[in-house]
Enzyme design. Structure first.
Site, PDB file in Angstrom:
ATOM      1  N   LYS A   1       0.888  -1.129  -0.211  1.00 18.25           N
ATOM      2  CA  LYS A   1       0.083  -0.199   0.055  1.00 18.25           C
ATOM      3  C   LYS A   1       0.957   1.254  -0.009  1.00 18.25           C
ATOM      4  CE  LYS A   1      -4.329   1.031   0.251  1.00 18.25           C
ATOM      5  NZ  LYS A   1      -5.569   0.185  -0.248  1.00 18.25           N
TER       6      LYS A   1
ATOM      7  N   ASP B   1      -6.849   4.539  -4.361  1.00 16.71           N
ATOM      8  CA  ASP B   1      -7.666   4.320  -3.004  1.00 16.71           C
ATOM      9  C   ASP B   1      -8.328   5.690  -3.150  1.00 16.71           C
ATOM     10  OD1 ASP B   1      -7.803   2.265  -0.752  1.00 16.71           O
ATOM     11  OD2 ASP B   1      -7.495   4.300   0.125  1.00 16.71           O
TER      12      ASP B   1
HETATM   13  P1  NDP Z   1     -12.950   8.128  -2.649  1.00 14.86           P
HETATM   14  O1  NDP Z   1     -11.615   8.957  -2.444  1.00 14.86           O
HETATM   15  O2  NDP Z   1     -13.372   7.978  -3.932  1.00 14.86           O
HETATM   16  O3  NDP Z   1     -14.052   8.382  -1.646  1.00 14.86           O
HETATM   17  C1  NDP Z   1     -13.905   8.509  -0.487  1.00 14.86           C
HETATM   18  C2  NDP Z   1     -15.078   8.976   0.081  1.00 14.86           C
HETATM   19  O4  NDP Z   1     -15.160   8.719   1.778  1.00 14.86           O
HETATM   20  C3  NDP Z   1     -15.546  10.383  -0.072  1.00 14.86           C
HETATM   21  O5  NDP Z   1     -16.858  10.466  -0.321  1.00 14.86           O
HETATM   22  C4  NDP Z   1     -14.761  10.924   1.248  1.00 14.86           C
HETATM   23  O6  NDP Z   1     -15.311  12.292   1.298  1.00 14.86           O
HETATM   24  C5  NDP Z   1     -15.323   9.941   2.289  1.00 14.86           C
HETATM   25  N1  NDP Z   1     -14.119  10.067   3.400  1.00 14.86           N
HETATM   26  C6  NDP Z   1     -13.031  10.092   3.293  1.00 14.86           C
HETATM   27  N2  NDP Z   1     -12.169  10.025   4.352  1.00 14.86           N
HETATM   28  C7  NDP Z   1     -13.112  10.461   5.192  1.00 14.86           C
HETATM   29  C8  NDP Z   1     -13.488  10.848   6.553  1.00 14.86           C
HETATM   30  N3  NDP Z   1     -12.200  11.062   7.355  1.00 14.86           N
HETATM   31  N4  NDP Z   1     -14.526  11.174   7.108  1.00 14.86           N
HETATM   32  C9  NDP Z   1     -15.586  11.139   6.443  1.00 14.86           C
HETATM   33  N5  NDP Z   1     -15.589  10.783   5.196  1.00 14.86           N
HETATM   34  C10 NDP Z   1     -14.473  10.329   4.768  1.00 14.86           C
HETATM   35  O7  NDP Z   1     -12.282   6.769  -2.093  1.00 14.86           O
HETATM   36  P2  NDP Z   1     -12.812   5.143  -2.296  1.00 14.86           P
HETATM   37  O8  NDP Z   1     -14.293   5.192  -2.566  1.00 14.86           O
HETATM   38  O9  NDP Z   1     -11.874   4.695  -3.436  1.00 14.86           O
HETATM   39  O10 NDP Z   1     -12.493   4.643  -0.893  1.00 14.86           O
HETATM   40  C11 NDP Z   1     -13.345   4.322   0.013  1.00 14.86           C
HETATM   41  C12 NDP Z   1     -12.825   3.384   1.127  1.00 14.86           C
HETATM   42  O11 NDP Z   1     -13.037   2.100   0.354  1.00 14.86           O
HETATM   43  C13 NDP Z   1     -11.454   3.559   1.452  1.00 14.86           C
HETATM   44  O12 NDP Z   1     -11.521   2.894   2.884  1.00 14.86           O
HETATM   45  C14 NDP Z   1     -10.782   2.391   0.677  1.00 14.86           C
HETATM   46  O13 NDP Z   1      -9.226   2.022   1.414  1.00 14.86           O
HETATM   47  C15 NDP Z   1     -11.430   1.319   0.355  1.00 14.86           C
HETATM   48  N6  NDP Z   1     -11.228   0.627  -0.574  1.00 14.86           N
HETATM   49  C16 NDP Z   1     -11.008   1.015  -2.025  1.00 14.86           C
HETATM   50  C17 NDP Z   1     -10.866   0.465  -3.240  1.00 14.86           C
HETATM   51  C18 NDP Z   1     -10.831   1.044  -4.256  1.00 14.86           C
HETATM   52  O14 NDP Z   1     -10.781  -0.040  -5.368  1.00 14.86           O
HETATM   53  N7  NDP Z   1     -10.877   2.274  -4.356  1.00 14.86           N
HETATM   54  C19 NDP Z   1     -10.772  -1.134  -3.060  1.00 14.86           C
HETATM   55  C20 NDP Z   1     -10.817  -1.576  -1.488  1.00 14.86           C
HETATM   56  C21 NDP Z   1     -11.298  -0.798  -0.594  1.00 14.86           C
HETATM   57  P3  NDP Z   1     -14.632  13.533   1.301  1.00 14.86           P
HETATM   58  O15 NDP Z   1     -14.674  13.810  -0.074  1.00 14.86           O
HETATM   59  O16 NDP Z   1     -15.433  14.512   2.014  1.00 14.86           O
HETATM   60  O17 NDP Z   1     -13.452  13.266   1.819  1.00 14.86           O
HETATM   61  O1  2IT Z   2      -7.871  -1.669  -0.625  1.00 13.48           O
HETATM   62  C1  2IT Z   2      -7.709  -1.959  -1.826  1.00 13.48           C
HETATM   63  O2  2IT Z   2      -7.985  -3.227  -2.113  1.00 13.48           O
HETATM   64  C2  2IT Z   2      -7.644  -0.932  -2.980  1.00 13.48           C
HETATM   65  N1  2IT Z   2      -7.456   0.128  -2.861  1.00 13.48           N
HETATM   66  C3  2IT Z   2      -7.320  -1.571  -4.345  1.00 13.48           C
HETATM   67  C4  2IT Z   2      -6.052  -2.203  -4.556  1.00 13.48           C
HETATM   68  C5  2IT Z   2      -5.889  -2.574  -5.963  1.00 13.48           C
HETATM   69  O3  2IT Z   2      -4.609  -2.747  -6.315  1.00 13.48           O
HETATM   70  O4  2IT Z   2      -6.743  -2.448  -7.107  1.00 13.48           O
END
Ligand code: NDP
Ligand code: 2IT
Length: 445
Positions: free
Chosen positions: A125, A165
């Site tokens: 990561k 992420d």
């Molecule tokens: P994005 O940046 O696309 O979206 C994040 C969302 O979460 C936004 O709406 C943001 O709001 C909110 N957010 C972030 N930090 C905070 C906080 N401290 N308090 C409240 N709201 C918050 O990220 P992703 O959708 O990609 O990721 C979301 C989660 O999913 C994370 O935990 C990530 O690690 C996990 N994840 C992502 C994957 C992926 O493929 N993208 C795969 C597996 C897991 P704001 O804009 O106001 O900050």
């Molecule tokens: O938390 C996760 O699994 C991710 N942000 C996606 C990682 C990836 O390599 O697609």
């Protein structure tokens, strides 16, 4: 227990000031006693102790110039955690809260998650304390170019393959890939995933994490009777994972009635209008209150507060770590929640998880429930390696089968170790076992 406790005490001592890392390690350790009892050879070989120490941790300066001509300095990280099953694989997070402890917790989780997918990917990561909110496209580009100018020497399709992420989506992956290509003079598509569809990306990667989390919820519900159909769900976040979790909930016949960001949440009893949400969040990069204003009747915005106060049968936390605490879990249980499927990484606190387990709620931990994203990244790598592109239907079918497979693996493993229905134990033990066996085969390295 004594040996595991001793190892955990050592983790606390050697990694001060990293509470999220401690929390992630503790959660896995809580599940490992059962396998330790049956297979002492793992601890004899120091597998658990070795898993607590990343193979490599890279921290670097990221200088860049903002639109006013002022020099800015951020900190970059890449934790190459474990390569027993394949090249280091895991996303990059750009958010002001990013520090070494956060990246280590995410990297640690990623090892077991990637193992559960059954695909050949190790765990890693990275990220930076850079905040893309409010930055111009040019600023984001200059930052990404500077970030990659240091990171590129550590990457490679057989070495380390980042993706997105929080704060890193298609725009950032584009800037990062462009700089990697320029620095190496190689069109090495498999070095990053989440790429654009015209230049090596995979269909379904964008949707995969959210789709997978909803599919996992559906599978858990079906294992206890009827699936998602006809049920109300709350989703937190409004980013990549949240948006496509909402879409899949709707496709499976449920109704997702909430979305949120760090300013508050919206409730829309008619079901979230996905087109409007995508317009505001993906196209305009706006704030969530705009959704309620533009949607009109039936939708309301609640500033601050907890999205988990809204009564639902399914909860999909898709924002960030520790966003769902003990009080929120208690409220959800009181309101009759049946299943919780974690789209985010470690969104439920340790105490919240205990509440769900004690109430016998179907609880899908992130390392199982959100594995669809990284799994589809591995499918993107497969397409890159064979210089091929697959259809949406075929790729989505692969994703669905992988999520069902993870669900079955968790259930069967929980059963095998005398804890039927315990997805936390099932995910941790099954994820661990595969990595541990590979590490045993390689000797002490
Ligand atoms: P994005 O940046 O696309 O979206 C994040 C969302 O979460 C936004 O709406 C943001 O709001 C909110 N957010 C972030 N930090 C905070 C906080 N401290 N308090 C409240 N709201 C918050 O990220 P992703 O959708 O990609 O990721 C979301 C989660 O999913 C994370 O935990 C990530 O690690 C996990 N994840 C992502 C994957 C992926 O493929 N993208 C795969 C597996 C897991 P704001 O804009 O106001 O900050
Ligand atoms: O938390 C996760 O699994 C991710 N942000 C996606 C990682 C990836 O390599 O697609």
């Amino acid at each position: 227990m004594a040996a595991l406790q001793q190892t955990f005490d050592e983790v606390l001592r050697r990694n001060p000031g990293e509470p999220e890392f401690h929390q992630a390690v503790r959660e896995v350790f809580d599940s490992l006693q059962v396998i330790q009892d049956r297979h002492p050879e793992y601890s004899d070989a120091g597998i658990i102790t070795r898993l607590c120490e990343p193979e490599r941790q890279i921290i670097f300066r990221v200088p860049w110039v903002d639109d006013q001509g002022t020099v800015q300095v951020n900190r970059g990280f890449r934790v190459e955690y474990n390569s027993a099953l394949g090249p280091y694989k895991g996303g990059l997070r750009f958010h002001p809260s990013v520090n070494l402890g956060i990246v280590k917790f995410l990297g640690f989780e990623q090892i077991f998650k990637n193992s559960l997918t059954g695909l050949p990917i190790g765990g890693g990561k990275g990220g930076s304390d850079f905040d893309p909110h409010g930055k111009s496209d040019d600023e984001v580009m200059r930052f990404c170019q500077s970030f990659m100018t240091e990171l590129y020497r550590h990457l490679g399709e057989y070495t380390d393959v980042p993706a997105g992420d929080i704060g890193v989506g298609a725009r950032e992956i584009g800037f990062l890939f462009g700089q990697y290509k320029r620095l190496t003079n190689r069109y090495e598509a498999g070095v990053l995933t989440g790429k654009g569809l015209d230049w090596g990306g995979s269909l379904v990667r964008k949707e995969a994490t959210g789709y997978g989390a909803a599919i996992f919820a559906d599978e858990m519900l079906k294992a206890r009777g009827a699936g998602l159909e006809g049920k109300k769900a709350s989703v937190s976040g409004s980013g990549n994972v949240a948006i496509y979790a909402i879409e899949k909930v709707h496709q499976l016949g449920g109704t997702a009635i909430t979305a949120s960001d760090s300013s508050g949440y919206v409730v829309d009893e008619n079901g979230i209008d996905l087109e409007l949400l995508r317009q505001i969040k993906e196209v305009e990069r706006g704030r969530i209150h705009e959704y309620a204003e533009r949607r009109g009747e039936g939708a309301r915005f609640v500033e601050g507060g907890s999205v988990w106060d809204v009564p639902v049968e399914i909860a999909l936390p898709c924002a960030t770590q520790n966003e769902l605490d003990e009080d929120a879990a208690t409220t959800l249980v009181k309101n009759g929640v049946l299943a919780v499927s974690e789209g985010a990484n470690m969104p439920s606190t340790h105490e919240a998880v205990q509440v769900f387990r004690e109430a016998d709620i179907a609880f899908g931990p992130g390392k199982a429930a959100n594995a669809g994203g990284v799994a589809t990244s591995a499918l993107e790598m497969q397409q890159n390696a064979s210089r091929d592109t697959w259809t949406f239907e075929y790729t989505e079918e692969r994703l669905t089968q992988i999520m069902r497979g993870i669900h079955t693996t968790c259930l069967e493993t929980a059963e095998e170790f005398g804890r039927p229905g315990d997805y936390v134990l099932g995910a941790n033990v099954a994820g661990f076992r595969k990595v541990a066996d590979a590490m045993m085969a390689f000797g002490v390295i």
